[in-house]
Write a protein that holds these residues in place. Sequence first.
Motif, PDB file in Angstrom:
ATOM      1  N   ASP A 324      42.248  41.167  43.380  1.00 50.84           N
ATOM      2  CA  ASP A 324      43.197  39.672  43.100  1.00 50.84           C
ATOM      3  C   ASP A 324      41.921  38.829  43.726  1.00 50.84           C
ATOM      4  OD1 ASP A 324      44.781  37.638  42.676  1.00 50.84           O
ATOM      5  OD2 ASP A 324      46.024  37.852  44.696  1.00 50.84           O
ATOM      6  N   HIS A 326      40.333  34.811  44.070  1.00 53.35           N
ATOM      7  CA  HIS A 326      40.899  33.664  44.501  1.00 53.35           C
ATOM      8  C   HIS A 326      39.551  32.696  44.696  1.00 53.35           C
ATOM      9  CE1 HIS A 326      44.996  34.776  45.590  1.00 53.35           C
ATOM     10  NE2 HIS A 326      44.356  35.764  46.087  1.00 53.35           N
ATOM     11  N   PRO A 327      39.378  31.432  43.875  1.00 56.90           N
ATOM     12  CA  PRO A 327      40.365  31.116  43.164  1.00 56.90           C
ATOM     13  C   PRO A 327      40.724  31.720  41.797  1.00 56.90           C
ATOM     14  CG  PRO A 327      38.596  29.379  42.941  1.00 56.90           C
ATOM     15  CD  PRO A 327      38.061  30.554  43.727  1.00 56.90           C
ATOM     16  N   ALA A 352      46.184  32.665  50.784  1.00 57.05           N
ATOM     17  CA  ALA A 352      46.116  33.772  50.099  1.00 57.05           C
ATOM     18  C   ALA A 352      46.021  35.022  51.068  1.00 57.05           C
ATOM     19  CB  ALA A 352      44.809  33.908  49.271  1.00 57.05           C
TER      20      ALA A 352
END
Length: 465
Positions: A324, A326-327, A352
């Motif tokens: 995952d 980020h951003p 996050a």
Amino acid sequence: MSIPDDHDESSAIGWISFSDLLMVGLIVLLLSTANLSNSRVELENRARQAELNLDREIVSNQEKIAKAEEALRIQESLATEIERLNFELSAAKKQEEHYLAEIARLSIVEMDLVDKTRQLTEATAELQRAMELLEEANAELLVARQELNSAQLQLSKAIQKLTESEVRLAEREKELTALKKYIAEAKIPDEKQLTLWRGMEKENASLKEQIGKLMGELELARKESMRLLTVVSDLETELKKQRADQIGAEVREQGFRQELLGIRTRNSGYGRVVFVVDCSGSMVRSSNSSDESRWDYVQTVIRNWLLLLPFQEVQLILFNNDVDVHPLPGEFISLKKTAESRRLDIQPLLTALKNTVPNQGTNTSLALRTAYEAENVDAIFLFTDGQPMLKAEVDTTSEDFRTLQNEVLDLIVREKQRGNAPPINVIGLGDYFSNRLAGPEQKHLPFGVFLTRIAQLSGGTFLGR
């Protein structure tokens, strides 16, 4: 047998002599035979004795030869052992020289570390002084602005009061003019009108005097306002200088902190970095040093590093079985220099992290492949506490470990060959040097060795926590 005649004396004598001789010869022969037999027996005895002596000598010589051969073997073994010991001694001397050189190097490093620690202490004190001066300048500016606001309020009231007095004066002068006209037309002023006239003139004189005073107060208020504006301007200039000094002190302190941490970047740049953070299920376990979980510890470290170290752009990759970013993949969050701005800039990353619940396995290879996809990265920071695995718990003797480890190490080698070689600074968490993680048959690298190998191959450093 014939008997010799008495007359043949010589023949008798000759026969006797022959017989005697024959007898003597026989006796001699018997004696010689006896002697010969005795000699033979003696010789046989001597021969047997000599044979026995020879056998004993042979046995003795064989024993001596065996001993000599054994001694020779021992000598050869000792020679081999001496040669081995000489080799080991030579290697030990080289190792000793290496250790002495390493000790000397570590002494220099220690001295440098002490110096860097002293410089960090001085930089921290300088930063503290700068912050104190900045707070004092802020306080002075606040007081000056309050005084300026008060002076401007007084000036505004004085102007309002002056305006009201001028209006009243204009009205009185208008009334006085009308009264003068009435008296002039009446020819004979009555006492009441004259009293009113004198009262109005006196009031007008008082109003003019009051207006004069107000004009003086207004001028003083204007001068005070100008002075306070100058003071505020000077204080704002000093505040900017103090802020610049604080930023400089923060940068120096951050530099010293980075040197003490041993963090490595490409070409000593700190512009663009990627944080690769393990969020597998094991991260909820306690860290080595406290009851704090590894996940809480990672969040604290990342927050402090983002605030204190001079990074300019940052990307966060959270990984377990999947990743995952980020951003977003390929994008970075820009960090400003001032502390207050940085706190706001890093908030999405901290959110996050806070909203992530550790679970599943540890796909380290996918996480690093994702980090390598970003362009112009100066450094990668890998936070992890587990072997690369595609499930939350697997048998530590599994061959999958070696396959996944080799996949990670081969990835680093390929990226370096492509010229894409940001250093990977590995932060190991938990019992990363436990033998349990290596498996009883050593089918794969122990986890701690695997992590240090990542750092070495990429040109980064390993930080154990």
